[in-house]
Design an enzyme around this catalytic site. Structure first.
Site, PDB file in Angstrom:
ATOM      1  N   VAL A 140      55.773  24.809   5.797  1.00 25.25           N
ATOM      2  CA  VAL A 140      54.396  25.169   5.481  1.00 25.25           C
ATOM      3  C   VAL A 140      53.706  23.895   5.001  1.00 25.25           C
ATOM      4  O   VAL A 140      54.118  23.322   3.990  1.00 25.25           O
ATOM      5  CB  VAL A 140      54.335  26.244   4.382  1.00 25.25           C
ATOM      6  CG1 VAL A 140      52.880  26.575   4.046  1.00 25.25           C
ATOM      7  CG2 VAL A 140      55.082  27.509   4.822  1.00 25.25           C
ATOM      8  N   VAL A 199      57.409  29.691   1.856  1.00 24.57           N
ATOM      9  CA  VAL A 199      58.244  28.500   1.909  1.00 24.57           C
ATOM     10  C   VAL A 199      59.718  28.828   1.698  1.00 24.57           C
ATOM     11  O   VAL A 199      60.586  28.169   2.267  1.00 24.57           O
ATOM     12  CB  VAL A 199      57.764  27.447   0.890  1.00 24.57           C
ATOM     13  CG1 VAL A 199      58.290  26.075   1.278  1.00 24.57           C
ATOM     14  CG2 VAL A 199      56.253  27.409   0.824  1.00 24.57           C
ATOM     15  N   LEU A 213      68.207  38.718  -1.594  1.00 24.14           N
ATOM     16  CA  LEU A 213      67.426  39.681  -0.823  1.00 24.14           C
ATOM     17  C   LEU A 213      66.282  38.948  -0.132  1.00 24.14           C
ATOM     18  O   LEU A 213      65.706  38.004  -0.668  1.00 24.14           O
ATOM     19  CB  LEU A 213      66.888  40.781  -1.735  1.00 24.14           C
ATOM     20  CG  LEU A 213      67.936  41.764  -2.283  1.00 24.14           C
ATOM     21  CD1 LEU A 213      67.343  42.634  -3.381  1.00 24.14           C
ATOM     22  CD2 LEU A 213      68.489  42.632  -1.163  1.00 24.14           C
ATOM     23  N   LEU A 244      67.882  51.242  -4.007  1.00 27.05           N
ATOM     24  CA  LEU A 244      68.685  50.033  -4.151  1.00 27.05           C
ATOM     25  C   LEU A 244      70.146  50.492  -4.187  1.00 27.05           C
ATOM     26  O   LEU A 244      70.765  50.627  -5.244  1.00 27.05           O
ATOM     27  CB  LEU A 244      68.333  49.285  -5.437  1.00 27.05           C
ATOM     28  CG  LEU A 244      66.875  48.882  -5.643  1.00 27.05           C
ATOM     29  CD1 LEU A 244      66.739  47.980  -6.858  1.00 27.05           C
ATOM     30  CD2 LEU A 244      66.323  48.194  -4.418  1.00 27.05           C
ATOM     31  N   ILE A 263      73.058  48.490  -5.987  1.00 28.78           N
ATOM     32  CA  ILE A 263      72.875  48.446  -7.438  1.00 28.78           C
ATOM     33  C   ILE A 263      73.099  49.840  -8.032  1.00 28.78           C
ATOM     34  O   ILE A 263      73.702  49.982  -9.103  1.00 28.78           O
ATOM     35  CB  ILE A 263      71.487  47.912  -7.802  1.00 28.78           C
ATOM     36  CG1 ILE A 263      71.226  46.592  -7.085  1.00 28.78           C
ATOM     37  CG2 ILE A 263      71.362  47.742  -9.307  1.00 28.78           C
ATOM     38  CD1 ILE A 263      72.293  45.539  -7.293  1.00 28.78           C
TER      39      ILE A 263
END
Length: 595
Positions: free
Chosen positions: A25, A51, A422, A477, A480
């Site tokens: 970028v 980025v 993630l 999730l 988790i």
């Protein structure tokens, strides 16, 4: 002597070091480098939407083909800090990527100038080297050294920070006479290999643990040849998956707390000797009960990084060597032993590992609606062939995928092993597909991983990067939530809500189909398991026709507990779901189930 800006010299060095593509970028502090990139030609560029996404694209690019080094570029300040996660991911998995950042002018870096941050100090713990170049004349040497470091010893990432005035300064530099530095890789000696083989010859039930270092060394063929000569079954690690084909008669299955096979753990616990090559004894492989993992067996560890020997536990013998260099000697010495009739017959031991493979399986075939995740992987096995390159990062989707999918070739399972951030999957898949457009890419995500860097789908649409993304959605999730079971909580892991714009979703909340289409991609939602195969076939056709990412969303049951150890012990894995007891329960298993 030719004169050019330091930025242009850097671009010329990139080309001579084999770089043909970059991800990034632009921004004010790195624009001179982008000007040099444009004027120098020869290096393609993919404009990321975030980025961090660019750093993961660079990772995917590196991991897809031998010799690749992905390059990610960003401006000063937050661009560099955004890419720290990519650098951490790369250093953890021994992946060479080059991160190039812009920086404020040298005379104001210390004055808290706009977006002036000491990115080199921030990046040092997660790179092999991180340097802010303060003298333009040093730019060629810093870039030359960066490639030498990335390729030498244990591979890994490097960050180079370029103040804007340094980029613009003219220097004398002759690209035509530039030469890369010679790469250093430690190599085993014949005496060391013979010592290691003496342990193998004494063992009755030996195993080879094949790690990601075998893939980094492009030595999978040598690994298989050595296993075949000696008749030794192989346990690939998660990072080494594909070093031996899943359907090979010496593949003994994966071992560990989560991404493991029932038969893999059982085979390992029957062994009496383990030869680890290019692996680091990661805790999800060994478990935290090292007494269980090591009891009753001897170990030889071969690794390119000397400080890895003995880091987790003390082996009986250690060798510092590139996996490829070691395997060349292992093959050579094993051939001589075979010719001399000194290799024991391992056929009964090898057969016993396949007998466990035929009896210790997990069930994948369920007809439930909402869909059980196991059925998704079963249908993926049917639809996607041995040529498929899978890309994924973390979560129950990755764990179940590793337990149930099949991989047949090196670099066809691209997984972020150590960091597991993630959001990694979409950009890494785009990077892998850019590196090797001829190999079909299939990404695998849970809904939360998918949402973290979902904007990168637009990169695939803009730059025409087709691949198929399998999205398993339980609006939870899941990993988790499962980890919270031991604490007897189910807290802040529930993603459900009723979407006022998509009431047909019920409580599944985010309308991923609309989002994907809004980002210029195609998407298919599946609620019936019998329709998964047709959806995968349609996705491949749509990707080929429109040259964009295609998302296949499978609406799962809200709660599924995937097999894993609750005691950090590879000998104590809980099978939360019913296991396979008849062939129809696991119809895509490599070896048909035997009762």
């Amino acid at each position: 002597m030719p004169r050019m800006t330091a930025a242009r010299a850097a671009v010329e060095i990139l080309k001579r070091e084999g770089v043909s593509h970059a991800f990034g970028v632009p921004g004010a502090a790195i624009n001179p480098f982008y000007k040099a990139l444009k004027e120098g030609g020869g290096i393609g560029h993919t404009l990321a939407r975030h980025v961090e996404g660019a750093s993961h694209m660079a990772e995917g690019y590196t991991r897809a083909a031998p010799g690749n080094i992905g390059v990610c570029i960003g401006t000063s300040g937050p661009a560099g800090t955004d890419m720290i996660t990519g650098l951490y991911s790369a250093i953890g998995d021994s992946i060479p990527i080059l991160c190039i950042t812009g920086q404020a002018p040298t005379n104001v870096i210390h004055k808290e100038d706009f977006q002036a941050v000491d990115i080199a100090s921030i990046a040092k713990p997660v790179t092999k080297a991180a340097t802010t170049v303060l003298e333009a004349a040093q730019v060629p040497g810093v870039f030359q050294q960066a490639f030498h470091l990335m390729r030498s010893g244990r591979p890994g990432p490097v960050l180079i920070d370029l103040p804007i005035d340094v980029q613009l300064t003219e220097i004398e530099f002759d690209p035509e006479t530039y030469e890369p530095l010679r790469v250093y890789k430690p190599a085993a000696t014949r005496a060391q290999i013979e010592k290691a083989l003496s342990f193998l010859l004494e063992a009755e039930r030996p195993l080879i643990v094949s790690g990601g270092g075998v893939i980094n060394a492009d030595a999978s063929d040598l690994l298989v040849e050595f296993a075949e000569i000696t008749g030794t079954p192989v346990v690939p690690t998660l990072m080494g998956w594909g070093t031996i084909p899943d359907d090979h008669e010496l593949n003994a299955g994966m071992v560990g707390l989560q991404t493991s096979h029932r038969y893999g753990n059982a085979n390992f616990l029957e062994s009496d000797f383990v030869l680890g090559i290019g692996n680091r004894w990661a805790n999800r492989h060994t478990g935290y009960r090292l007494d269980v993992y090591t009891r009753g067996r001897k170990f030889v560890h071969v690794d390119i990084e000397p400080t890895q020997i003995g880091r987790i536990f003390a082996p009986d013998y250690g060798i510092t060597s590139d996996a490829g260099a070691a395997l060349e000697l292992f093959v050579e010495a094993a051939k001589e032993l075979k010719a001399a009739g000194r290799l024991p017959d391992r056929s009964a031991w090898a057969a016993s590992t396949q007998e466990r493979r035929a009896t210790l399986q997990r069930r994948t075939h369920f007809d439930d609606i909402p869909i059980k995740p196991q059925r998704v992987y079963e249908e993926m096995n049917r639809s996607f062939g041995p040529e498929t390159r899978y890309v994924t990062t973390i979560g129950l989707s990755q764990i179940a995928g590793a337990q149930m999918l099949h991989v047949y070739r090196p670099r066809h399972w691209i997984n972020c092993g150590q960091a597991g951030p993630l959001g990694w999957t979409i950009p890494a898949a785009l990077g892998a597909a850019t590196a090797d457009p001829e190999t079909p890419v299939v990404a695998l995500s849970g809904d939360y991983d998918f949402q973290f860097l979902i904007e990168e789908l637009a990169v695939g649409a803009q730059h025409r990067i087709p691949y198929v993304h399998v999205l398993v959605n339980n609006s939870y999730l899941g990993l988790i939530r499962q980890a919270q079971l031991g604490l007897d909580i189910d807290y802040q892991v529930n993603l459900e809500f009723e979407n006022v714009n998509s009431p047909e979703l019920g409580v599944y909340g985010v309308d991923h189909v609309k989002v994907a289409e809004g980002l210029g991609c195609k998407a298919i939602r599946v609620t019936d398991p019998s329709e998964l195969g047709a959806a995968f076939d349609q996705a491949r056709k749509l990707a080929a026709e429109h040259r964009v990412p295609v998302v296949v969303e499978a609406i799962l049951e809200r709660i599924t507990d995937i097999a894993m150890s609750r005691t950090a012990d590879i000998g104590d894995v809980t099978e939360f779901e019913e296991v396979a007891t008849e062939p129809g329960h696991a119809p895509t298993a490599i070896v048909p189930l035997r009762g």
